[in-house]
Structures are given as C-alpha cells and as structure tokens.
Design a protein around this motif. Structure first.
Motif, PDB file in Angstrom:
ATOM      1  N   VAL A 125       0.841  -1.202   0.000  1.00 39.10           N
ATOM      2  CA  VAL A 125       0.000   0.000   0.000  1.00 39.10           C
ATOM      3  C   VAL A 125       0.873   1.248   0.000  1.00 39.10           C
ATOM      4  O   VAL A 125       0.663   2.172  -0.779  1.00 39.10           O
ATOM      5  N   GLY A 126       1.879   1.287   0.884  1.00 33.26           N
ATOM      6  CA  GLY A 126       2.753   2.445   0.936  1.00 33.26           C
ATOM      7  C   GLY A 126       3.539   2.487   2.228  1.00 33.26           C
ATOM      8  O   GLY A 126       3.354   1.659   3.128  1.00 33.26           O
ATOM      9  N   PRO A 127       4.419   3.463   2.374  1.00 35.38           N
ATOM     10  CA  PRO A 127       5.252   3.561   3.581  1.00 35.38           C
ATOM     11  C   PRO A 127       4.509   4.247   4.718  1.00 35.38           C
ATOM     12  O   PRO A 127       3.580   5.032   4.504  1.00 35.38           O
ATOM     13  N   ILE A 128       4.911   3.926   5.935  1.00 41.15           N
ATOM     14  CA  ILE A 128       4.488   4.675   7.112  1.00 41.15           C
ATOM     15  C   ILE A 128       5.736   5.028   7.916  1.00 41.15           C
ATOM     16  O   ILE A 128       6.743   4.321   7.863  1.00 41.15           O
ATOM     17  N   ALA A 129       5.638   6.129   8.649  1.00 44.72           N
ATOM     18  CA  ALA A 129       6.820   6.618   9.375  1.00 44.72           C
ATOM     19  C   ALA A 129       6.967   5.983  10.746  1.00 44.72           C
ATOM     20  O   ALA A 129       8.052   6.022  11.337  1.00 44.72           O
ATOM     21  N   GLY A 130       5.872   5.402  11.278  1.00 46.71           N
ATOM     22  CA  GLY A 130       5.953   4.798  12.601  1.00 46.71           C
ATOM     23  C   GLY A 130       4.823   3.822  12.821  1.00 46.71           C
ATOM     24  O   GLY A 130       3.790   3.870  12.137  1.00 46.71           O
ATOM     25  N   ALA A 131       5.023   2.909  13.768  1.00 42.65           N
ATOM     26  CA  ALA A 131       3.990   1.934  14.096  1.00 42.65           C
ATOM     27  C   ALA A 131       2.773   2.633  14.679  1.00 42.65           C
ATOM     28  O   ALA A 131       2.885   3.640  15.383  1.00 42.65           O
ATOM     29  N   LEU A 132       1.601   2.071  14.405  1.00 46.86           N
ATOM     30  CA  LEU A 132       0.337   2.618  14.898  1.00 46.86           C
ATOM     31  C   LEU A 132      -0.246   1.645  15.911  1.00 46.86           C
ATOM     32  O   LEU A 132      -0.754   0.583  15.560  1.00 46.86           O
ATOM     33  N   ALA A 133      -0.135   2.009  17.184  1.00 46.70           N
ATOM     34  CA  ALA A 133      -0.532   1.106  18.264  1.00 46.70           C
ATOM     35  C   ALA A 133      -2.042   1.101  18.453  1.00 46.70           C
ATOM     36  O   ALA A 133      -2.732   2.091  18.209  1.00 46.70           O
ATOM     37  N   ARG A 134      -2.524  -0.044  18.934  1.00 41.34           N
ATOM     38  CA  ARG A 134      -3.942  -0.198  19.258  1.00 41.34           C
ATOM     39  C   ARG A 134      -4.203   0.128  20.726  1.00 41.34           C
ATOM     40  O   ARG A 134      -5.337   0.431  21.106  1.00 41.34           O
ATOM     41  N   ALA A 135      -3.167   0.088  21.545  1.00 38.58           N
ATOM     42  CA  ALA A 135      -3.327   0.342  22.977  1.00 38.58           C
ATOM     43  C   ALA A 135      -3.797   1.779  23.204  1.00 38.58           C
ATOM     44  O   ALA A 135      -3.372   2.708  22.520  1.00 38.58           O
ATOM     45  N   THR A 136      -4.678   1.943  24.191  1.00 41.12           N
ATOM     46  CA  THR A 136      -5.282   3.246  24.440  1.00 41.12           C
ATOM     47  C   THR A 136      -4.579   4.005  25.555  1.00 41.12           C
ATOM     48  O   THR A 136      -3.989   3.424  26.461  1.00 41.12           O
ATOM     49  N   GLY A 137      -4.691   5.328  25.471  1.00 43.31           N
ATOM     50  CA  GLY A 137      -4.167   6.188  26.514  1.00 43.31           C
ATOM     51  C   GLY A 137      -5.203   6.426  27.599  1.00 43.31           C
ATOM     52  O   GLY A 137      -6.268   5.808  27.606  1.00 43.31           O
ATOM     53  N   PRO A 138      -4.940   7.340  28.520  1.00 40.18           N
ATOM     54  CA  PRO A 138      -5.842   7.578  29.655  1.00 40.18           C
ATOM     55  C   PRO A 138      -7.258   7.962  29.243  1.00 40.18           C
ATOM     56  O   PRO A 138      -8.231   7.589  29.909  1.00 40.18           O
ATOM     57  N   GLY A 139      -7.394   8.692  28.144  1.00 43.19           N
ATOM     58  CA  GLY A 139      -8.728   9.114  27.724  1.00 43.19           C
ATOM     59  C   GLY A 139      -9.504   8.056  26.983  1.00 43.19           C
ATOM     60  O   GLY A 139     -10.710   8.200  26.773  1.00 43.19           O
ATOM     61  N   GLY A 140      -8.818   7.000  26.547  1.00 44.89           N
ATOM     62  CA  GLY A 140      -9.490   5.917  25.829  1.00 44.89           C
ATOM     63  C   GLY A 140      -9.191   5.882  24.349  1.00 44.89           C
ATOM     64  O   GLY A 140      -9.651   4.977  23.646  1.00 44.89           O
ATOM     65  N   GLU A 141      -8.408   6.830  23.828  1.00 43.00           N
ATOM     66  CA  GLU A 141      -8.101   6.834  22.406  1.00 43.00           C
ATOM     67  C   GLU A 141      -6.742   6.191  22.150  1.00 43.00           C
ATOM     68  O   GLU A 141      -5.911   6.072  23.055  1.00 43.00           O
ATOM     69  N   SER A 142      -6.519   5.777  20.918  1.00 48.97           N
ATOM     70  CA  SER A 142      -5.267   5.130  20.538  1.00 48.97           C
ATOM     71  C   SER A 142      -4.725   5.773  19.270  1.00 48.97           C
ATOM     72  O   SER A 142      -5.477   6.378  18.491  1.00 48.97           O
TER      73      SER A 142
END
Length: 563
Positions: free
Chosen positions: A365-382
């Motif tokens: 598909v194409g390049p990405i600059a960094g991994a995209l985590a599924r784990a959420t932060g304190p507010g609930g978003e990832s």
C-alpha cells in the motif's frame, strides 16, 4: 323385441335404451387431491461471508437463564450442507433470500467483486431473491452484471474462473422502477408450481434505499412504497389464478428475544405487516441483521439473522382444490458448524480464490513513518484509532461529514512498521477486518452528546472506560469517570473546530455500518437522518495511507479524562 317392426322413431328410442343398459357405468369423479406441504428455505443478509463469521451467532443459554452464548455457525461450506439436508426432507422445496447477499463483504469475496459469493449461492440452488440496498453499493450497472454475468468493466474477468456466469437465481425488484421506461429493474414476482399449484414470490427492497447508498449508484431509479406496491400486485396475481403469495422484502424489525422468538418486536416491518393485504400469507424479511419468528397481523414474519448463520425453514400447507395456503409454520435452524460439515463442492470452489486472495493481500500500500498502536491512553483513544477516524472523515467529506467516530471493538490489531517500512494490504485488513461500509448521517447536537454518553451505557458500558470511540481530528471533549451515568461528558467540553457543540444545530457525522445500525449499544445512531453509504472502511484506510506517506502516531489529545 323386434325393433324392425316398430315405427322409425320408436325404433331409434328403443335402440338407445338398449345401448344405455348395456354400457358400463360412468367412471367415478376423481377424489379431491389432499393438501400437501411445500418447504421454503430462506436466507437474508449473507453479505459474502464465505468463511464462518467471527463470533458465529449469539443465542440464549438454555442452561443459564438470562445469559447468552455464541455458537460457531455459518460459512458457505457449512451453509450448503445445511441447505442440502433440509431440502432432502421434502421434494417440494425452494431456496429464497431477502436481499443483501452481496456488498459489505469480507476480503475473500470483496477482492473478486463478490463473484465467488454468486457462484457459491448458485451451487446451493438459490432460486429467487429480493434486491437489498447493499446490492446497489457498486451501482445499478454492476448489479445487472451480477445477475446477467460478464467481466468486470474495468478489471476484466477474474481468475481462477474467468467466465463469470452471473446469478442462476432471479433477482426481484417490484418497487424499483427505471424512470426512463416506467418498468421495474427486475421482475416484480416469480411463480413456481408445486404439484400443479402456483405459489408467487414478490420481491422488493426498502424504499429508503436512495438514502443509504451513493446517489450516483441509483441514479435514474425510483423506489416506491413497499405496501402500496405489494397490495397492487395481489389482484394481478389472483387474476392469473395465484392464491398462495409469499413476500421477500429487504426490510425488517428489532425483537428482544431469542432467534426463534418474537417478543417486543418493533421497526418498519411491523407497520408493513399491519397494512399488507391478507392474501400475503408469509413475509420473509431482512436488513436489520436480526433473527425472529413472528405472527404479525395474521402474517407469518421471519428473519434469519445474518451472514448465513441461520436458515429459516418454512412449511406451507397448500390446498390443491383452492390453491390457497391453509397452514404455515417456521423454524430458524442454526447452521451449526459442528453439526453440518463442509460441502466438498463449496470447498473446491473456494480453494483457488483463497490462494489468490493471499497473493493480493500481500500487495504494498505504501510507507508509514511509525507503528500505529492499538493500545489506548488515559482518555481511551489510541494512535491507530485516531488514524482510522481521520481516514473515514477524509473519505466522506464529499458527503458533508465533519466528524468521524470509530468503535474500539472494530479495531482488531495494531499496524506495525515493517522492516522495509512498507505497509501491505493484509496489515490494514488485519487491523480493520469487518469490511463495513461507511455511513454518513445527520445528528442534532443533542443527539451527538447523547451518542457520547452511550459509550458508558447499555451494551457499550463494559468496564470503567466503557467503549470510548475514536474521534477524528478537529473534534474533542472531556469526560469524568466520577460523574453519574448519563452525564460523564463534562458540560461544554465537546467542541468541533474550537466551537462548542450546539444542541440545536445539525452535524454530519460518519461511522461504520455496524455502528450505524446501533451496534455496541450506540442506539441513537439509528435516528440519524439523510444517510449516505460510502466506501468500505478498510478501503478508506488504504486511500489515506497512500496519501500520507509520513503517517506516524500523533498526540492523544482529542479525548481528555478528568478523573
């Protein structure tokens, strides 16, 4: 007696009397034929689920009242075996469907424009189906290709079986009118004779279809009222000597009970049944992805869940003297994968598609600059959740969308950055495997705030975090876990592009089709107005990745948790 000595007239009479006395008595009139049974096997909302769907079907746990359990069910191989077993019970049978057989399909079917699904249903002996709204996802021309066959207009013929024959079954569209001709897009009904007795199947889709698909896909078509259409066809069928009438309709209801029950059912199908001509004995419905077995206003009304997890077995008793249905009953049969084994013909059909799907899944598909985590932060978003919401917003801007929401349960895996930095299609599909259409709708500001509160209520209220949705760039709010249910969102904190959400204003939002139907407890989304169905969610993500080669995790600052 000497007949020759009688006058001519008397001689003729005497001869006739003698002949009558000598002739054998006339044969007795044939006894009226006895009533007999016809078996209808019904499907709805298959959506190209050639493999068993994740989670199977949820049913009530008989050993633990009040609890539910999941049964592994569905998949073309098991469905074909179940249908064959049910067919064997009665030589007078027919397999029918209530629409959405294709569209919003998993990767195995979608990669090949749903051609494998059409072939699989052909093998199962499907004979007739209503047209659902998802049949129009790719437009009228593509739907006609699904019926009539031929190669894809831009990608040509698909291997491994290059000649696509089209559907062996008949699509019906009684309420879908081609404006230029005034005629229906497909035939309005189909008549099949069982032991000489005709049974008519009327098929139609919901009148709201233009509000649920891309407008260009149904340009030039008119979708008329369901009840008015059917009631006008009843006398036409009766003039042809048809007294047994079954309706296949892509519209449905929402029950509160188990898969073979019907308590508390509500929704459009209830009003339709109440206004329908009594001559229509059976209503086979769909669209709502629910299972039920009902009696509404004298009609037998059924639905077989979704994704091939159920088959509705309907037994009609026909009176051959009158041609009428004098009895009907239904049972929703679970396509339990442990009970119904794999059909070899389906396995042989699907195997080469599976091999090709693996090849296509590995495309870059194409390049990405960094991994995209599924784990959420304190507010609930990832980080990944933010990207998905942003991608969906970008894909539906032309439908007027200003905010996009993504349910966390639809995010199944993180997207790692490979050693070569190149993301492949299978990485995106693993993160977002349900292949849902994007649905853009209008909510009032008050409804939008209610949507946010539903993250901690009902089916969405699991744990302290509830099910916090991912939100697109430009939208933000704060929530407080210590506030009481129904008021977790801090007043005045919900803002779009810096301006507070106005309860009286309207906002165009985008969600996936699962959420749009009230999934995960977000019931307020069922009230959304002016709906537009867009591209598939994973396709939106692919497009977004291609357009953002520097994609990397951003700050988790859209949702703030106070306590």
């Amino acid at each position: 007696m000497n007949i020759r000595r009688l006058p001519a007239a008397l001689a003729t009479l005497a001869a006739a009397l003698l002949t009558a006395c000598a002739a054998p008595p006339p044969a007795a009139a044939p006894a009226p034929a006895a009533p007999f049974q016809v078996e209808i096997l019904a499907l709805n909302d298959f959506h190209g689920n050639l493999m068993p769907p994740l989670g199977g079907i949820r049913i009530q746990d008989g050993e633990h009242p009040g609890r539910w359990r999941s049964v592994a069910a569905g998949g073309a191989e098991h469905l074909a075996t179940a249908i064959a077993a049910l067919k064997a019970k009665n030589p007078n049978h027919i397999v029918v469907a209530a629409g959405d057989l294709i569209g919003a399909s998993p990767l195995l079917s979608a990669l090949f424009h749903d051609e494998p699904t059409v072939r699989a249903l052909n093998l199962m002996g499907l004979e007739v189906s209503a047209v659902g709204n998802h049949e129009f996802d790719k437009g009228t021309a593509e739907l006609l290709r699904m019926q009539n066959g031929g190669c894809h207009p831009t990608q040509g013929c698909n291997p491994p079986q290059p000649v696509f024959p089209g559907a062996a079954w008949h699509y019906l569209a009684a309420s879908t009118i081609v404006k230029a001709t005034g005629k229906t897009l497909f035939p309005p009904y189909y008549i099949k004779r069982f032991q000489g007795v005709p049974v008519a199947f009327i098929g139609l889709t919901l009148k709201e279809t233009p509000l649920m698909v891309v407008p260009s896909g149904v340009a030039g078509l008119e979708f008329r009222d369901e009840v008015g259409t059917v009631n006008a066809l009843v006398p036409e069928l009766q003039r042809q000597g048809v007294q047994a009438i079954v309706l296949l309709i892509h519209q449905g209801g929402i029950p509160t009970g188990d898969y073979n029950e019907c308590p508390g059912i509500h929704g459009p199908i209830v009003d339709i049944a109440q206004r329908l001509d009594p001559a229509v004995a059976v209503i086979i419905s769909g669209h709502t992805h629910r299972a039920y077995n009902c009696r509404i206003a004298g009609h037998l009304v059924t639905s077989a869940d979704k994704y091939g997890t159920l088959v509705t077995e309907i037994d009609l008793t026909l009176d051959p003297r009158t041609g009428r249905i004098i009895g009907d009953q239904a049972t929703n049969v679970i396509v339990d994968d442990a009970v119904y084994g794999k059909d070899p013909a389906q396995t042989a059909l699907l195997a080469p598609y599976e091999k090709l799907a693996v090849v296509q899944a590995r495309r870059v598909v194409g390049p990405i600059a960094g991994a995209l985590a599924r784990a959420t932060g304190p507010g609930g978003e990832s980080p990944l959740g933010q990207v998905l919401a942003d991608a969906q917003l970008a894909a539906t801007r032309d439908a007027g969308a200003r905010i996009a929401f993504m349910n966390p349960g639809g995010i199944r895996a993180a997207i790692a950055r490979p050693a070569d930095g190149l993301v492949r299609y299978e990485d995106l599909f693993a993160a977002q495997p349900f292949y849902n259409n994007l649905v853009t709708m209008t909510l009032s500001g008050a409804q939008l705030l209610q949507l946010l509160e539903q993250q901690w209520g009902g089916a969405g209220g699991e744990g302290e975090h509830g099910r916090v949705m991912m939100v697109s760039r430009g939208f933000s709010y704060a929530w407080d876990a210590q506030r009481p249910a129904g008021s977790h969102v801090v007043p005045g904190s919900a803002r779009l592009d810096g301006a507070a959400i106005d309860p009286a204003a309207d906002y165009r939002i985008t969600v996936n089709a699962f959420m749009a139907s009230g999934g995960d407890g977000f019931s307020v989304l069922r009230q959304g107005r002016d709906r537009r169905t867009g591209m598939m969610d994973v396709d939106a993500l692919e497009l977004y990745v291609r357009q953002h080669p520097d994609l990397a995790p951003g700050p988790l600052d859209r949702i703030q948790r106070i306590h």
